[in-house]
Design a protein around this motif. Structure first.
Motif, PDB file in Angstrom:
ATOM      1  N   ASN A   9      -4.843  -3.147   2.419  1.00 19.03           N
ATOM      2  CA  ASN A   9      -5.279  -1.748   2.413  1.00 19.03           C
ATOM      3  C   ASN A   9      -4.106  -0.777   2.454  1.00 19.03           C
ATOM      4  O   ASN A   9      -4.144   0.270   1.807  1.00 19.03           O
ATOM      5  N   ARG A  69      -2.672  -0.600  -0.995  1.00 19.29           N
ATOM      6  CA  ARG A  69      -3.545   0.215  -1.841  1.00 19.29           C
ATOM      7  C   ARG A  69      -3.363   1.704  -1.549  1.00 19.29           C
ATOM      8  O   ARG A  69      -3.437   2.527  -2.447  1.00 19.29           O
ATOM      9  N   GLN A  70      -3.118   2.064  -0.283  1.00 14.43           N
ATOM     10  CA  GLN A  70      -2.886   3.468   0.063  1.00 14.43           C
ATOM     11  C   GLN A  70      -1.655   4.008  -0.649  1.00 14.43           C
ATOM     12  O   GLN A  70      -1.650   5.151  -1.124  1.00 14.43           O
ATOM     13  N   LYS A  92      -0.445   2.889  -3.517  1.00 14.66           N
ATOM     14  CA  LYS A  92      -0.817   3.016  -4.928  1.00 14.66           C
ATOM     15  C   LYS A  92      -1.661   4.253  -5.156  1.00 14.66           C
ATOM     16  O   LYS A  92      -1.436   5.007  -6.098  1.00 14.66           O
ATOM     17  N   ASP A  93      -2.628   4.498  -4.283  1.00 10.57           N
ATOM     18  CA  ASP A  93      -3.526   5.636  -4.450  1.00 10.57           C
ATOM     19  C   ASP A  93      -2.830   6.971  -4.255  1.00 10.57           C
ATOM     20  O   ASP A  93      -3.333   8.005  -4.703  1.00 10.57           O
ATOM     21  N   PHE A 127       0.363  -4.257  -6.988  1.00 10.54           N
ATOM     22  CA  PHE A 127      -0.480  -3.480  -6.088  1.00 10.54           C
ATOM     23  C   PHE A 127      -1.856  -4.107  -5.870  1.00 10.54           C
ATOM     24  O   PHE A 127      -2.639  -3.615  -5.074  1.00 10.54           O
ATOM     25  N   HIS A 128      -2.119  -5.197  -6.540  1.00 11.93           N
ATOM     26  CA  HIS A 128      -3.348  -5.945  -6.281  1.00 11.93           C
ATOM     27  C   HIS A 128      -3.080  -7.068  -5.282  1.00 11.93           C
ATOM     28  O   HIS A 128      -3.886  -7.957  -5.103  1.00 11.93           O
TER      29      HIS A 128
END
Length: 73
Positions: free
Chosen positions: A7, A10-11, A13-14, A39-40
């Motif tokens: 998570n 992912r933050q 990346k987002d 990022f996956h």
């Protein structure tokens, strides 16, 4: 090497502006697909809290992404 959670990865990346995968790839001489796969969670995902634990052997993509996210903020 760095250990984080899925998570948190992912933050990062987002928080990147649109088109960042290609910019990171260009800067590091990689393909955008490699950056997106990074990022996956890459290859090292273990079950755990916050989406699981991810161990990143190469932190170059993360370092560039964090710099871009910081510049974008």
């Amino acid at each position: 090497m760095i250990t984080t959670t899925f998570n948190k990865l992912r933050q990062v990346k987002d928080s990147l502006p649109k088109g960042s995968s290609q910019k990171i790839a260009d800067e590091l001489g990689l393909t955008a697909d490699i950056v997106r796969e990074y990022f996956h969670g890459g290859n090292h995902i273990e079950q755990g809290p916050d989406g699981g634990i991810v161990t990143l052997d190469d932190t170059r993509i993360l370092e560039v992404a964090l710099r871009m996210a910081w510049e974008n903020a």
